[in-house]
Scaffold this motif. Structure first.
Motif, mmCIF file in Angstrom:
data_model
loop_
_atom_site.group_PDB
_atom_site.id
_atom_site.type_symbol
_atom_site.label_atom_id
_atom_site.label_comp_id
_atom_site.label_asym_id
_atom_site.label_seq_id
_atom_site.Cartn_x
_atom_site.Cartn_y
_atom_site.Cartn_z
ATOM 1 N N TYR A 198 156.715 70.762 -8.284
ATOM 2 C CA TYR A 198 156.142 70.272 -7.037
ATOM 3 C C TYR A 198 157.062 69.211 -6.423
ATOM 4 C CZ TYR A 198 151.821 72.586 -8.414
ATOM 5 O OH TYR A 198 150.888 73.527 -8.778
ATOM 6 N N GLU A 199 157.289 69.376 -5.123
ATOM 7 C CA GLU A 199 158.162 68.454 -4.406
ATOM 8 C C GLU A 199 157.381 67.710 -3.326
ATOM 9 O OE1 GLU A 199 162.541 68.599 -2.402
ATOM 10 O OE2 GLU A 199 161.115 70.083 -1.648
ATOM 11 N N ALA A 200 157.675 66.424 -3.210
ATOM 12 C CA ALA A 200 157.166 65.632 -2.095
ATOM 13 C C ALA A 200 158.365 64.966 -1.416
ATOM 14 C CB ALA A 200 156.180 64.574 -2.582
ATOM 15 N N PHE A 201 158.139 64.470 -0.217
ATOM 16 C CA PHE A 201 159.216 63.861 0.560
ATOM 17 C C PHE A 201 158.987 62.363 0.685
ATOM 18 C CE2 PHE A 201 159.254 68.289 1.624
ATOM 19 C CZ PHE A 201 160.600 68.595 1.694
ATOM 20 N N GLY A 202 159.973 61.608 0.244
ATOM 21 C CA GLY A 202 159.853 60.158 0.325
ATOM 22 C C GLY A 202 160.107 59.621 1.705
ATOM 23 N N ASP A 203 160.817 60.394 2.532
ATOM 24 C CA ASP A 203 161.232 59.878 3.844
ATOM 25 C C ASP A 203 160.650 60.675 5.008
ATOM 26 O OD1 ASP A 203 162.693 62.194 3.444
ATOM 27 O OD2 ASP A 203 164.618 61.355 4.114
ATOM 28 N N ILE A 240 153.092 58.010 -4.487
ATOM 29 C CA ILE A 240 153.138 59.389 -4.972
ATOM 30 C C ILE A 240 153.180 59.412 -6.501
ATOM 31 C CG2 ILE A 240 154.551 61.478 -5.073
ATOM 32 C CD1 ILE A 240 155.494 60.763 -2.197
ATOM 33 N N VAL A 241 154.059 58.601 -7.077
ATOM 34 C CA VAL A 241 154.273 58.644 -8.526
ATOM 35 C C VAL A 241 153.120 57.990 -9.285
ATOM 36 C CG1 VAL A 241 155.804 57.913 -10.398
ATOM 37 C CG2 VAL A 241 156.778 58.698 -8.241
ATOM 38 N N LYS A 242 152.715 56.821 -8.857
ATOM 39 C CA LYS A 242 151.712 56.046 -9.598
ATOM 40 C C LYS A 242 150.277 56.482 -9.314
ATOM 41 C CE LYS A 242 154.234 52.907 -11.779
ATOM 42 N NZ LYS A 242 154.221 52.771 -13.254
ATOM 43 N N ASN A 243 149.982 56.724 -8.036
ATOM 44 C CA ASN A 243 148.599 56.981 -7.634
ATOM 45 C C ASN A 243 148.316 58.446 -7.341
ATOM 46 O OD1 ASN A 243 148.262 54.149 -7.703
ATOM 47 N ND2 ASN A 243 148.997 53.988 -5.599
ATOM 48 N N LYS A 244 149.395 59.266 -7.276
ATOM 49 C CA LYS A 244 149.257 60.680 -6.914
ATOM 50 C C LYS A 244 148.527 60.835 -5.579
ATOM 51 C CE LYS A 244 149.527 62.318 -11.677
ATOM 52 N NZ LYS A 244 150.061 61.021 -12.151
ATOM 53 N N LYS A 245 148.881 59.939 -4.657
ATOM 54 C CA LYS A 245 148.319 59.968 -3.310
ATOM 55 C C LYS A 245 149.416 59.654 -2.308
ATOM 56 C CE LYS A 245 143.517 58.758 -4.373
ATOM 57 N NZ LYS A 245 142.983 60.053 -3.921
ATOM 58 N N ILE A 246 149.198 60.122 -1.075
ATOM 59 C CA ILE A 246 150.137 59.801 -0.004
ATOM 60 C C ILE A 246 149.353 59.400 1.235
ATOM 61 C CG2 ILE A 246 150.351 62.171 0.912
ATOM 62 C CD1 ILE A 246 153.418 61.504 1.134
ATOM 63 N N LEU A 281 150.738 65.887 -5.810
ATOM 64 C CA LEU A 281 151.464 65.857 -7.081
ATOM 65 C C LEU A 281 152.931 66.110 -6.796
ATOM 66 C CD1 LEU A 281 149.146 67.927 -9.485
ATOM 67 C CD2 LEU A 281 149.327 65.428 -9.292
ATOM 68 N N ALA A 282 153.801 65.455 -7.560
ATOM 69 C CA ALA A 282 155.233 65.656 -7.364
ATOM 70 C C ALA A 282 155.981 65.508 -8.682
ATOM 71 C CB ALA A 282 155.775 64.656 -6.348
ATOM 72 N N ASP A 283 156.821 66.499 -8.966
ATOM 73 C CA ASP A 283 157.775 66.423 -10.071
ATOM 74 C C ASP A 283 159.123 65.927 -9.577
ATOM 75 O OD1 ASP A 283 156.048 67.801 -12.080
ATOM 76 O OD2 ASP A 283 156.272 69.474 -10.668
ATOM 77 N N THR A 284 159.362 66.091 -8.276
ATOM 78 C CA THR A 284 160.619 65.681 -7.666
ATOM 79 C C THR A 284 160.340 65.161 -6.260
ATOM 80 O OG1 THR A 284 162.864 66.408 -7.073
ATOM 81 C CG2 THR A 284 161.103 68.038 -6.817
ATOM 82 N N ILE A 285 161.114 64.183 -5.843
ATOM 83 C CA ILE A 285 160.949 63.593 -4.512
ATOM 84 C C ILE A 285 162.270 63.712 -3.762
ATOM 85 C CG2 ILE A 285 160.554 61.458 -3.224
ATOM 86 C CD1 ILE A 285 158.554 60.658 -5.379
ATOM 87 N N CYS A 286 162.181 64.233 -2.553
ATOM 88 C CA CYS A 286 163.380 64.449 -1.726
ATOM 89 C C CYS A 286 163.592 63.284 -0.762
ATOM 90 C CB CYS A 286 163.234 65.748 -0.927
ATOM 91 S SG CYS A 286 164.633 66.074 0.188
#
Length: 245
Positions: free
Chosen positions: A158-163, A195-201, A212-217
């Protein structure tokens, strides 16, 4: 301590890879669909090997004119053929350099389209069949692509975007919006921590939704990409978050 993979899309003509690679753990190399050619791929593969950055292939709609950022009306057969050719162009270099393909990540409009279109997702998965058993796909959490990939026996991360800003249904805010891309490193840090600590955005309207994220872009073409990834490298350990090298 929590661990997270941080990835960047690279080989897209910015030329900042050598500066970014000390601060990230995986990369997605453009392979000719929206950007890139054999020369750029070879250069970046060698840089990734030098910095021990995991290598992913970054196929897209075959549309350099629009940088792969608009949906393309293309037949299933032509799309499958294009994706396979793009991936082969990078894997042939990896084989020559004796390096492994770590993952597959779609680019731009194709990434967004398969996130919500089951038929298109299945077409793309058909193009990736030979990678099913050994190579994970970076996919958005709770997306159609994630569901289809899992149902067809693919491994996913699972990927999420930090920016990037999100809507409540986890669609990315369109780049046409002036606030779609986050350029302040401190704001990116807070989004990554959440994202990492709370699993929320936090969404564009101020609400929080599960993710959920295994990797952040962090996008390599973000004008503040280097400042962001270097800042994350300094600050994440203070939050008990470690880069997953």
């Amino acid at each position: 301590m929590d661990k997270i993979d941080i990835n960047c899309d690279v080989g897209e003509g910015i030329g900042n890879e050598e500066k970014l690679f000390p601060f990230i753990s995986s990369c997605n190399i453009a392979c000719g669909g929206h950007a890139g050619n054999r020369q750029t791929m070879l250069k970046i593969v060698r840089l990734a090997g030098r910095f021990k950055v995991k290598i992913g292939v970054h196929p897209s709609y075959p549309d350099k004119k629009n940088f792969g950022r608009i949906s393309l009306d293309i037949s299933n057969n032509l799309l499958i053929e294009s994706i396979q050719e793009q991936i082969k162009s990078l894997t042939s270099i990896l084989k020559m350099e004796k390096l492994d393909l770590n993952h597959i990540k779609l680019h731009g409009a194709l990434y967004n389209d398969v996130a919500k279109n089951s038929s298109l997702a299945q077409t793309v998965l058909a193009s990736l069949e030979i990678y099913k058993r050994k190579t994970p796909i970076y996919v958005p959490y709770a997306s159609v692509m994630a569901k289809e990939a899992i149902n067809h026996g693919f491994s996913v991360m699972y990927e999420a975007f930090g920016d990037r800003k999100y809507h409540e249904d986890l669609r990315l805010v369109s780049r046409d919006s002036p606030r779609a891309v986050i350029t302040d490193p401190k704001e990116v840090l807070q989004q990554v921590i959440s994202i990492v600590k709370n699993k929320k955005i936090k969404t564009s309207n101020g609400n929080s939704v599960n993710i959920l994220a295994d990797t952040i872009c962090i996008h390599g073409d973000n004008p503040f990409a280097l400042q962001i990834v270097s800042y994350l490298s300094e600050e994440l350990p203070n939050q008990n978050i470690q880069l997953k090298k």
